[in-house]
Write an enzyme that holds these catalytic residues in place. Structure first.
Site, short mmCIF file in Angstrom:
data_model
loop_
_atom_site.label_atom_id
_atom_site.label_comp_id
_atom_site.label_asym_id
_atom_site.label_seq_id
_atom_site.Cartn_x
_atom_site.Cartn_y
_atom_site.Cartn_z
N GLY A 11 0.70 -1.15 0.10
CA GLY A 11 -0.12 -0.05 -0.07
C GLY A 11 0.59 1.36 -0.06
O GLY A 11 0.56 2.28 0.57
N ASP B 153 -1.88 -7.44 -5.99
CA ASP B 153 -3.13 -7.50 -4.60
C ASP B 153 -2.72 -8.41 -3.76
O ASP B 153 -2.55 -9.87 -3.86
CB ASP B 153 -4.22 -8.01 -5.71
N VAL B 154 -2.27 -7.73 -2.70
CA VAL B 154 -1.72 -8.56 -1.58
C VAL B 154 -2.68 -9.56 -0.90
O VAL B 154 -2.33 -10.54 0.06
CB VAL B 154 -1.03 -7.87 -0.46
N ASN C 277 1.22 -2.20 5.40
CA ASN C 277 0.39 -1.13 5.53
C ASN C 277 -0.77 -1.16 4.70
O ASN C 277 -1.68 -0.36 5.09
CB ASN C 277 1.35 -0.07 5.10
N SER D 271 -4.14 -0.29 14.16
CA SER D 271 -5.03 0.90 14.48
C SER D 271 -5.54 0.92 15.86
O SER D 271 -5.49 0.11 16.61
CB SER D 271 -6.29 0.97 13.72
N TYR E 246 -13.33 -3.70 10.48
CA TYR E 246 -12.00 -3.10 10.43
C TYR E 246 -11.21 -3.34 11.97
O TYR E 246 -10.27 -3.68 11.59
CB TYR E 246 -12.22 -1.46 10.17
N ILE F 10 -5.18 10.19 11.80
CA ILE F 10 -3.97 10.88 10.99
C ILE F 10 -4.55 11.38 9.99
O ILE F 10 -5.60 11.28 9.28
CB ILE F 10 -3.16 9.42 10.42
P1 NDP Z 1 -4.80 4.74 1.65
O1 NDP Z 1 -6.01 4.24 1.30
O2 NDP Z 1 -4.55 6.23 1.48
O3 NDP Z 1 -3.69 3.82 1.17
C1 NDP Z 1 -3.51 2.41 1.36
C2 NDP Z 1 -3.06 1.87 -0.29
O4 NDP Z 1 -3.27 0.50 0.00
C3 NDP Z 1 -3.78 2.33 -1.37
O5 NDP Z 1 -3.04 2.69 -2.53
C4 NDP Z 1 -4.70 1.18 -1.57
O6 NDP Z 1 -5.37 1.22 -2.99
C5 NDP Z 1 -3.72 0.02 -1.27
N1 NDP Z 1 -4.69 -1.31 -1.41
C6 NDP Z 1 -5.74 -1.57 -0.80
N2 NDP Z 1 -5.95 -2.73 -1.21
C7 NDP Z 1 -4.96 -3.50 -1.45
C8 NDP Z 1 -4.58 -4.61 -2.20
N3 NDP Z 1 -5.40 -5.65 -2.02
N4 NDP Z 1 -3.53 -4.89 -2.41
C9 NDP Z 1 -2.51 -4.02 -2.38
N5 NDP Z 1 -2.79 -2.73 -1.98
C10 NDP Z 1 -3.99 -2.53 -1.64
O7 NDP Z 1 -4.64 4.35 3.16
P2 NDP Z 1 -4.05 4.96 4.43
O8 NDP Z 1 -2.84 5.60 3.99
O9 NDP Z 1 -5.13 6.04 5.09
O10 NDP Z 1 -3.87 3.80 5.40
C11 NDP Z 1 -2.86 3.25 5.70
C12 NDP Z 1 -2.73 2.00 6.76
O11 NDP Z 1 -2.72 2.94 8.02
C13 NDP Z 1 -3.96 1.35 6.21
O12 NDP Z 1 -3.70 -0.02 6.90
C14 NDP Z 1 -4.88 1.92 7.75
O13 NDP Z 1 -5.96 0.85 7.92
C15 NDP Z 1 -4.03 2.40 8.40
N6 NDP Z 1 -4.70 3.25 9.50
C16 NDP Z 1 -4.78 4.61 8.96
C17 NDP Z 1 -5.37 5.65 9.83
C18 NDP Z 1 -5.80 6.97 9.01
O14 NDP Z 1 -6.13 7.73 9.93
N7 NDP Z 1 -5.65 7.32 7.85
C19 NDP Z 1 -5.68 5.48 11.09
C20 NDP Z 1 -5.04 4.14 11.70
C21 NDP Z 1 -4.58 3.26 10.75
P3 NDP Z 1 -6.73 1.75 -3.19
O15 NDP Z 1 -6.86 3.02 -2.96
O16 NDP Z 1 -7.14 1.28 -4.56
O17 NDP Z 1 -7.64 0.95 -2.11
#
Ligand code: NDP
Length: 241
Positions: free
Chosen positions: A10, A58-59, A85, A136, A149, A182
């Site tokens: 990600g 796709d993980v 992530n 989280s 989640y 965040i």
């Molecule tokens: P984003 O959606 O901005 O980034 C996550 C990335 O992972 C995206 O590019 C997404 O693609 C990709 N992704 C989703 N599914 C898959 C898959 N099957 N295989 C490969 N890549 C994939 O998320 P954030 O940056 O907001 O969050 C990052 C991490 O931090 C997550 O695990 C989230 O749960 C955790 N987190 C975030 C918080 C926040 O406040 N934002 C708070 C606490 C934890 P696509 O856009 O197509 O889904």
């Protein structure tokens, strides 16, 4: 982290992108695994003088993930670190939550960690390594409307501790970071009233930045985290202590 190789899932955008760029700033070469295009983050990392390769993965898919990990190990010559992530939300109250939204969130957030960790650990058995799982705060304290989640994020913590115990003797350290609110696209979309409510609950009275998460990941993967394994670091401004 000079000369190390780190896979960030990600890593094409959001918090993952910030983590990838910060670890590169600290000297690591980066393999970005994402379903979104990683060209921009790789351009950013190469501008820092580090190598970056993007793998369209796709993980949730066990075979594709295994092949991509093995390809990255061939391309870079080794794998030192993994940051799990990639994650999604599909929020709803339990009684309205569809089975497919439960399955999807558990697959993307938790099964992916099993897939990536299992594939990567084989490459770390002789050399040692570091793994950080992005959980989280809601995996620690629960949250109404996020049964899927929060279960996936709590599951990551159990996985973190079990894998840490299994592979400590191989000098593979496995830890988790549990971010609170965040500042991302998701939290930018909060309405003013909701934002005020969030601020009231956070002792530091502000949202965290992606970089705050990246600092904790770096700490755990670097020599500063050398004697830490099976730990969960909260990065939440005091929201949960
Ligand atoms: P984003 O959606 O901005 O980034 C996550 C990335 O992972 C995206 O590019 C997404 O693609 C990709 N992704 C989703 N599914 C898959 C898959 N099957 N295989 C490969 N890549 C994939 O998320 P954030 O940056 O907001 O969050 C990052 C991490 O931090 C997550 O695990 C989230 O749960 C955790 N987190 C975030 C918080 C926040 O406040 N934002 C708070 C606490 C934890 P696509 O856009 O197509 O889904």
């Amino acid at each position: 982290m000079n000369g190390t190789v780190t896979i960030v899932t990600g890593g094409a955008q959001g918090i993952g992108r910030t983590i990838a760029a910060f670890l590169a700033e600290k000297g690591s070469d980066i393999a970005v695994f994402d379903i979104q295009d990683g060209a921009d983050v790789c351009a950013e990392i190469r501008a820092l003088g580090r190598e970056c390769r993007f793998y369209s993965v796709d993980v949730t898919n066990t075979e594709i993930t295994k092949e991509a990990v093995n390809q990255a190990a061939r391309d870079f010559g080794k794998i030192d670190n993994l940051v799990n992530n990639a994650g999604i939300t599909r929020d709803n109250l339990l009684l309205r939550m569809k089975e497919e939204d439960w399955d999807l969130v558990l697959n993307v957030n938790l099964k992916s960690v099993f897939n990536c960790t299992k594939a990567v650990i084989k490459h770390m058995l002789r050399t040692g390594g570091g793994i950080v799982n992005i959980s989280s705060v809601v995996g620690v304290m629960g949250n109404a409307g996020q049964v899927n989640y929060s279960s996936s994020k709590a599951g990551m913590i159990g996985l973190t501790k079990s894998v840490a115990k299994e592979y400590a003797e191989r000098n593979i350290r496995v830890n988790a970071v549990a971010p609170g609110f965040i500042s991302t696209k998701m939290t930018d979309a909060l309405e003013e009233k909701a934002r005020e409510e969030v601020f009231k609950a956070i002792p530091l009275k502000r949202l965290g930045e992606s970089r705050d998460v990246a600092y904790a990941v770096y700490f755990l993967l670097s020599k500063y985290g050398n004697y830490i394994t099976g730990e969960v670091i909260n990065v939440n401004g005091g929201l949960h202590m």
